[in-house]
Design a protein around this motif. Structure first.
Motif, PDB file in Angstrom:
ATOM      1  N   LEU A 213       0.823  -1.208   0.000  1.00  0.00           N
ATOM      2  CA  LEU A 213       0.000   0.000   0.000  1.00  0.00           C
ATOM      3  C   LEU A 213       0.862   1.264   0.000  1.00  0.00           C
ATOM      4  CD1 LEU A 213      -2.913   1.030   0.082  1.00  0.00           C
ATOM      5  CD2 LEU A 213      -2.788   0.961   2.576  1.00  0.00           C
ATOM      6  N   ALA A 214       1.937   1.241   0.751  1.00  0.00           N
ATOM      7  CA  ALA A 214       2.793   2.427   0.851  1.00  0.00           C
ATOM      8  C   ALA A 214       3.468   2.781  -0.469  1.00  0.00           C
ATOM      9  CB  ALA A 214       3.853   2.200   1.929  1.00  0.00           C
ATOM     10  N   TYR A 215       3.527   1.812  -1.407  1.00  0.00           N
ATOM     11  CA  TYR A 215       4.226   2.041  -2.674  1.00  0.00           C
ATOM     12  C   TYR A 215       3.259   2.382  -3.810  1.00  0.00           C
ATOM     13  CZ  TYR A 215       8.432   0.060  -0.562  1.00  0.00           C
ATOM     14  OH  TYR A 215       9.519  -0.172   0.245  1.00  0.00           O
ATOM     15  N   MET A 216       1.982   2.614  -3.511  1.00  0.00           N
ATOM     16  CA  MET A 216       0.990   2.826  -4.569  1.00  0.00           C
ATOM     17  C   MET A 216       0.730   4.292  -4.874  1.00  0.00           C
ATOM     18  SD  MET A 216      -1.769  -0.188  -3.840  1.00  0.00           S
ATOM     19  CE  MET A 216      -2.668   0.181  -5.322  1.00  0.00           C
ATOM     20  N   ARG A 217       1.269   5.185  -4.066  1.00  0.00           N
ATOM     21  CA  ARG A 217       1.026   6.614  -4.267  1.00  0.00           C
ATOM     22  C   ARG A 217       1.506   7.046  -5.661  1.00  0.00           C
ATOM     23  NH1 ARG A 217      -0.326  10.218  -0.624  1.00  0.00           N
ATOM     24  NH2 ARG A 217       0.270   8.833   1.084  1.00  0.00           N
ATOM     25  N   GLY A 218       0.674   7.818  -6.339  1.00  0.00           N
ATOM     26  CA  GLY A 218       1.043   8.353  -7.646  1.00  0.00           C
ATOM     27  C   GLY A 218       0.652   7.471  -8.821  1.00  0.00           C
ATOM     28  N   ARG A 219       0.214   6.235  -8.563  1.00  0.00           N
ATOM     29  CA  ARG A 219      -0.151   5.323  -9.655  1.00  0.00           C
ATOM     30  C   ARG A 219      -1.606   5.513 -10.069  1.00  0.00           C
ATOM     31  NH1 ARG A 219       1.550  -0.776  -8.589  1.00  0.00           N
ATOM     32  NH2 ARG A 219       0.996  -0.834 -10.800  1.00  0.00           N
ATOM     33  N   THR A 220      -1.912   5.160 -11.319  1.00  0.00           N
ATOM     34  CA  THR A 220      -3.286   5.056 -11.799  1.00  0.00           C
ATOM     35  C   THR A 220      -3.460   3.640 -12.324  1.00  0.00           C
ATOM     36  OG1 THR A 220      -3.353   7.393 -12.411  1.00  0.00           O
ATOM     37  CG2 THR A 220      -5.008   5.936 -13.390  1.00  0.00           C
TER      38      THR A 220
END
Length: 315
Positions: A213-220
């Motif tokens: 979850l912490a690595y999902m920022r900025g993705r679409t």
């Protein structure tokens, strides 16, 4: 025109379990269908010129045979549960068939049947419920159906992974090895539905993706099925970040248990908060499971019920 519809059950032991002691199961099926069920050799038949009755009869017998083949005992309680579930859901929504799968997946309770229907009809589904209620397993099964039938291109599995004060950076191995223990329940669910070698192949090819979850920022995330498990342990900020990753032609399934929050005191659960503020959005389904939907060892249901009763007493 012959109105008789016949199903052949070639295994005598399974046929015996389908019928039940002194045909007790058949009597329940007859009452449900409103027509007699006849036995001749290894054949079960109904005599009714009505395609809908034939379809119901076939679905019921096929499901009972599948359940017995998976180790169920064919008891009257099992048959009654099947009939109750079947009575409230369409045939298309009463089971999950994954192409290349090891078995069909059936909802075991009315709550689970309603949940499967929500997974089919909505692009975003929240489900909160106790351990063993099927919330994660059914989400994984529906996600695999969409992937294996090429309706979606990617299955993304995620969950909050910082628990008990231990962060990923201090765990041994690469990123996948660090997060694997947290996602083990999701892998176990997949391996029950499709062969393990298929899970491995899909993971290696990137069709199944592990995404902390912490690595999902900025993705679409487009053309995907995204499952957020253990969502009760997200903060409100994490949940907002996650929900806004949803891209075109994607479905999002969020599962968790609002009674098992591991966040520090005075930190609000993102799952509880989201289910409160998004409950009036018609495109989003909110599903609540209870101890009645627990289908693990019967003792688990009693444990969950005892905790629910204790919480009611405290309130």
């Amino acid at each position: 025109m012959d109105s008789t519809y016949t199903i052949v059950v070639p295994d005598a032991d399974i046929l015996s379990k389908v019928c039940g002691t002194n045909d007790s199961n058949l009597k329940l099926i007859e009452e449900h269908l409103g027509v007699p069920v006849f036995i001749r050799g290894n054949e079960l038949s109904v005599d009714k010129d009505d395609p809908s009755v034939h379809q119901q009869f076939k679905f019921i017998i096929d499901r009972i045979v599948d359940e017995i083949g998976d180790g169920c005992d064919g008891s009257e309680d099992m048959i009654a549960s099947i009939l109750q579930t079947e009575n409230h859901a369409s045939f298309e929504e009463s089971s999950i068939t994954v192409p290349g799968g090891l078995r069909k997946v059936y909802p075991k309770t009315q709550g689970q049947a309603d949940y499967v229907r929500s997974l089919r009809r909505h692009d975003m589904v929240f489900c909160s419920g106790p351990a063993g209620s099927g919330k994660t397993f059914l989400a994984v099964a529906e996600a695999l159906r969409l992937i294996m039938s090429h309706k979606k291109s990617t299955l993304i599995l995620t969950r909050p992974v910082v628990e008990a004060g231990e962060s990923l950076g201090f765990l041994p191995g690469d990123l996948e090895q660090k997060i694997n223990p947290y996602l083990r329940p999701l892998y176990d669910s997949m391996a029950y539905i499709i062969p393990r070698e298929h899970v491995k192949r899909l993971t290696e090819s990137g069709i199944i993706e592990i995404a902390p979850l912490a690595y999902m920022r900025g993705r679409t995330l487009n053309d995907s099925v995204i499952i957020l498990d253990e969502a009760q342990n997200t903060t409100c900020e994490q949940m907002k970040m996650f929900l806004t990753r949803m891209g075109e032609n994607s479905k999002v399934f969020i599962t968790g248990d609002a009674t098992q929050i591991d966040l520090p005191k005075r930190v609000r659960s993102g799952l509880v908060h989201a289910m409160q503020i998004l409950c009036d959005v018609p495109e989003i389904a909110m599903v609540g499971m209870t101890s009645n939907d627990v289908v693990r060892n019967p003792l688990v249901k009693k444990i969950v019920q005892a905790y629910e009763n204790d919480e009611k007493d405290e309130r």
